[in-house]
Scaffold this motif. Structure first.
Motif, short mmCIF file in Angstrom:
data_model
loop_
_atom_site.label_atom_id
_atom_site.label_comp_id
_atom_site.label_asym_id
_atom_site.label_seq_id
_atom_site.Cartn_x
_atom_site.Cartn_y
_atom_site.Cartn_z
N PHE A 57 0.87 -1.18 0.00
CA PHE A 57 0.00 0.00 0.00
C PHE A 57 0.90 1.23 0.00
O PHE A 57 1.62 1.48 0.96
N SER A 58 0.88 1.96 -1.12
CA SER A 58 1.79 3.08 -1.31
C SER A 58 1.02 4.36 -1.62
O SER A 58 -0.18 4.33 -1.87
N LEU A 59 1.75 5.46 -1.65
CA LEU A 59 1.14 6.74 -2.00
C LEU A 59 0.39 6.64 -3.33
O LEU A 59 0.90 6.07 -4.30
N GLY A 60 -0.82 7.14 -3.35
CA GLY A 60 -1.64 7.12 -4.56
C GLY A 60 -2.45 5.85 -4.74
O GLY A 60 -3.30 5.76 -5.62
N ASP A 61 -2.22 4.84 -3.89
CA ASP A 61 -2.98 3.59 -3.98
C ASP A 61 -4.37 3.74 -3.35
O ASP A 61 -4.60 4.64 -2.54
N VAL A 62 -5.24 2.82 -3.70
CA VAL A 62 -6.56 2.73 -3.09
C VAL A 62 -6.78 1.29 -2.66
O VAL A 62 -6.67 0.37 -3.47
N PHE A 63 -7.06 1.12 -1.38
CA PHE A 63 -7.44 -0.19 -0.86
C PHE A 63 -8.96 -0.14 -0.70
O PHE A 63 -9.49 0.61 0.11
N THR A 64 -9.64 -0.93 -1.51
CA THR A 64 -11.10 -0.96 -1.51
C THR A 64 -11.55 -2.12 -0.64
O THR A 64 -11.10 -3.25 -0.83
N TYR A 65 -12.43 -1.83 0.29
CA TYR A 65 -12.93 -2.84 1.22
C TYR A 65 -14.45 -2.89 1.14
O TYR A 65 -15.12 -1.87 1.29
N ASN A 66 -14.98 -4.07 0.88
CA ASN A 66 -16.42 -4.27 0.82
C ASN A 66 -16.92 -4.77 2.17
O ASN A 66 -16.39 -5.75 2.70
N HIS A 67 -17.92 -4.09 2.70
CA HIS A 67 -18.49 -4.45 4.00
C HIS A 67 -20.01 -4.39 3.89
O HIS A 67 -20.58 -3.30 3.76
N ASP A 68 -20.65 -5.55 3.91
CA ASP A 68 -22.10 -5.63 3.72
C ASP A 68 -22.48 -4.88 2.44
O ASP A 68 -22.01 -5.23 1.38
N ASP A 69 -23.26 -3.85 2.57
CA ASP A 69 -23.68 -3.09 1.38
C ASP A 69 -22.86 -1.81 1.21
O ASP A 69 -23.25 -0.90 0.48
N LYS A 70 -21.72 -1.73 1.87
CA LYS A 70 -20.88 -0.54 1.84
C LYS A 70 -19.56 -0.82 1.14
O LYS A 70 -19.06 -1.94 1.17
N ILE A 71 -19.00 0.22 0.55
CA ILE A 71 -17.63 0.14 0.03
C ILE A 71 -16.83 1.23 0.73
O ILE A 71 -17.25 2.39 0.80
N ILE A 72 -15.69 0.84 1.27
CA ILE A 72 -14.80 1.77 1.95
C ILE A 72 -13.57 1.94 1.06
O ILE A 72 -12.93 0.96 0.68
N PHE A 73 -13.26 3.19 0.75
CA PHE A 73 -12.08 3.50 -0.05
C PHE A 73 -11.02 4.09 0.87
O PHE A 73 -11.19 5.17 1.42
N ASN A 74 -9.93 3.35 1.04
CA ASN A 74 -8.79 3.81 1.82
C ASN A 74 -7.78 4.38 0.82
O ASN A 74 -7.24 3.64 -0.01
N LEU A 75 -7.56 5.68 0.89
CA LEU A 75 -6.72 6.37 -0.09
C LEU A 75 -5.33 6.61 0.50
O LEU A 75 -5.19 7.21 1.56
N GLY A 76 -4.30 6.15 -0.20
CA GLY A 76 -2.92 6.35 0.24
C GLY A 76 -2.48 7.78 -0.01
O GLY A 76 -2.05 8.11 -1.11
N THR A 77 -2.61 8.63 1.02
CA THR A 77 -2.36 10.06 0.84
C THR A 77 -1.12 10.59 1.57
O THR A 77 -0.68 11.69 1.29
N GLN A 78 -0.59 9.83 2.52
CA GLN A 78 0.64 10.26 3.17
C GLN A 78 1.50 9.05 3.54
O GLN A 78 0.98 7.98 3.80
N LYS A 79 2.81 9.25 3.50
CA LYS A 79 3.74 8.15 3.71
C LYS A 79 3.62 7.55 5.12
O LYS A 79 3.46 6.36 5.26
N THR A 80 3.69 8.39 6.13
CA THR A 80 3.53 7.94 7.51
C THR A 80 2.62 8.94 8.22
O THR A 80 2.32 10.01 7.69
N TRP A 81 2.21 8.61 9.43
CA TRP A 81 1.36 9.53 10.18
C TRP A 81 2.13 10.76 10.64
O TRP A 81 1.54 11.75 11.04
N LYS A 82 3.45 10.72 10.52
CA LYS A 82 4.29 11.85 10.93
C LYS A 82 4.54 12.83 9.78
O LYS A 82 5.01 13.94 10.01
N THR A 83 4.29 12.40 8.54
CA THR A 83 4.58 13.24 7.38
C THR A 83 3.31 13.93 6.88
O THR A 83 2.20 13.49 7.15
N LYS A 84 3.51 14.99 6.11
CA LYS A 84 2.39 15.69 5.50
C LYS A 84 1.79 14.83 4.38
O LYS A 84 2.48 13.99 3.79
#
Length: 151
Positions: A57-84
């Motif tokens: 999972f890298s910058l610019g990636d999308v981890f798509t998670y299906n949960h029941d009738d929902k889709i969750i999009f996890n967007l890779g927007t920062q390298k670590t929680w310490k970086t911008k």
């Protein structure tokens, strides 16, 4: 189309079942709305954490998670929680999310003010990116909650 909502909670917006948020690529969801995602979707969090640990999972990636009738999009927007957050990664991830949504008939997605809270970017810059990407997908409605408020 993008609808900006000054105050609200993405999880309680009426008629919306699909959600997106910005993530770091280090496997941490310990603050802000990421913590809410972790608590609401613990299996998703474990999968995300494992992907990060394995370097999948890298910058610019999308981890798509299906949960029941929902889709969750996890967007890779920062390298670590310490970086911008990275504005280019936000644009790339949003484009991938919108492509996926378009192909899978997902027409409504709610998201918070990505990249500009804990991510540290200027909100107007991020809004310009969101508007630009959304303009290429007129059949998908994005609902962006700018400030969290419990309903």
């Amino acid at each position: 189309m993008v609808t900006y909502i000054e105050y609200g909670n993405i999880f309680t917006l009426e008629g919306i079942l699909n959600y997106a948020h910005g993530c770091n690529c280090a496997g941490a969801m310990g603050k802000g709305i990421a913590l809410q995602f972790r608590d609401k979707f613990p299996v998703m969090y474990q999968q995300y954490k494992e992907m990060c640990k394995e370097g999948k999972f890298s910058l610019g990636d999308v981890f798509t998670y299906n949960h029941d009738d929902k889709i969750i999009f996890n967007l890779g927007t920062q390298k670590t929680w310490k970086t911008k957050a990275d504005i280019k990664a936000i644009e790339t991830a949003l484009m991938k999310m919108m492509d996926y949504a378009n192909q899978n008939k997902v027409y409504k997605i709610a998201l918070p003010k990505i990249g500009a809270g804990l991510g540290g970017l200027n909100w107007d810059d991020v809004k310009n990116v969101i508007d630009k990407v959304a303009g290429s997908f007129p059949n998908i409605d994005l609902f962006v909650v700018e400030n969290y408020k419990e309903n």
